[in-house]
Enzyme design. Sequence first.
Site, mmCIF file in Angstrom:
data_model
loop_
_atom_site.group_PDB
_atom_site.id
_atom_site.type_symbol
_atom_site.label_atom_id
_atom_site.label_comp_id
_atom_site.label_asym_id
_atom_site.label_seq_id
_atom_site.Cartn_x
_atom_site.Cartn_y
_atom_site.Cartn_z
ATOM 1 C CG ASP A 27 -2.065 -0.894 1.202
ATOM 2 O OD1 ASP A 27 -2.121 -1.718 0.269
ATOM 3 O OD2 ASP A 27 -2.924 -0.807 2.099
ATOM 4 C CG HIS A 175 2.223 0.072 4.340
ATOM 5 N ND1 HIS A 175 1.750 -0.898 5.197
ATOM 6 C CD2 HIS A 175 1.199 0.960 4.162
ATOM 7 C CE1 HIS A 175 0.502 -0.611 5.516
ATOM 8 N NE2 HIS A 175 0.144 0.507 4.911
#
Length: 233
Positions: A27, A175
Site C-alpha cells: 500500500d 507497505h
Amino acid sequence: MKRRVNGSSTYAVDTKFGSNNTVLTYDDGPEPTRTIEVLEALAEYGATATFFVLLSRTRLNPSLVGEILSQGHEIALHGIDHRSLIGMHEVEVFERTFRAKLELEELIDQPVRWFRPPYGHQTLESWYGIVTAGLTPVMWNVQCGDWVDAINEDYEQYLAEVREITKPGSIILAHDNCASKQDGAQDLEVPKFSTGKLARLILEINRVKGFSCSSLGGALENGRLLRKPWFQG
C-alpha cells in the site's frame, strides 16, 4: 439505491488444485527508493505482488508504475489520496473512486479490478460506492504493522503474523511507502527500516513454509476469493 450484499469484502483466497500461493500486497506507493527496494527483493525470489497505489503518488511517479507492471506485478487502487472514506456519502465515494479508477486505467492502459480503502476503513455506504464504481474491495488477514512504528528497525515485530501463517491463501498487508500529509494522511515519520529487507524476510518465511508469494490476480488462477463483511473505522 438497492444494496446487493451486506458489505462483503475479499480478505483471503481459497486455493485449490494444489496451489501454494500466498498473496503479497503493498500500500501507499509508489515511492522511488522504497518501491524499487521491494521490486528488487521480489525479483530475487521470482515472486509477484499487488501494489495498491495512491493517485497522489502515481502522478509524481508515473514511470515507476510502468516499472511495476513491466516486472509482472499487479496494479490496484488505494484511492485518489489517503483520506478515510468514513463519513462520506456513497455518492461522493462513488464519484471520487470512479474518477480515480479511470485515471489509473488510462495511465496503465489496462483494467483495474481491486480497491483497498485507506486505513481499511469501510462502512456500508463507502462499500456500496466502491462496488458501484466497478471495483472489488480487498482487505487482508495478515498484516505486518509496518506503518505503526515505521522508525523501528526491529524487523521481528513486523513478522509476527507472517510467521503464524499455516496454509496458502492468506493476503498479507505490507507497505512500500508511508502515506503523509501530502496524501491527505496524518503526517507520519519517514520509515527507517528497509522495505527491501522486510520483503526478503517475508518471502523467505513463506519459502520455508513451502508457499510462493504472488499477486492477487496470480493466486486466482488456481483459487477463488474468500469474502466476509468488513466494517472498520
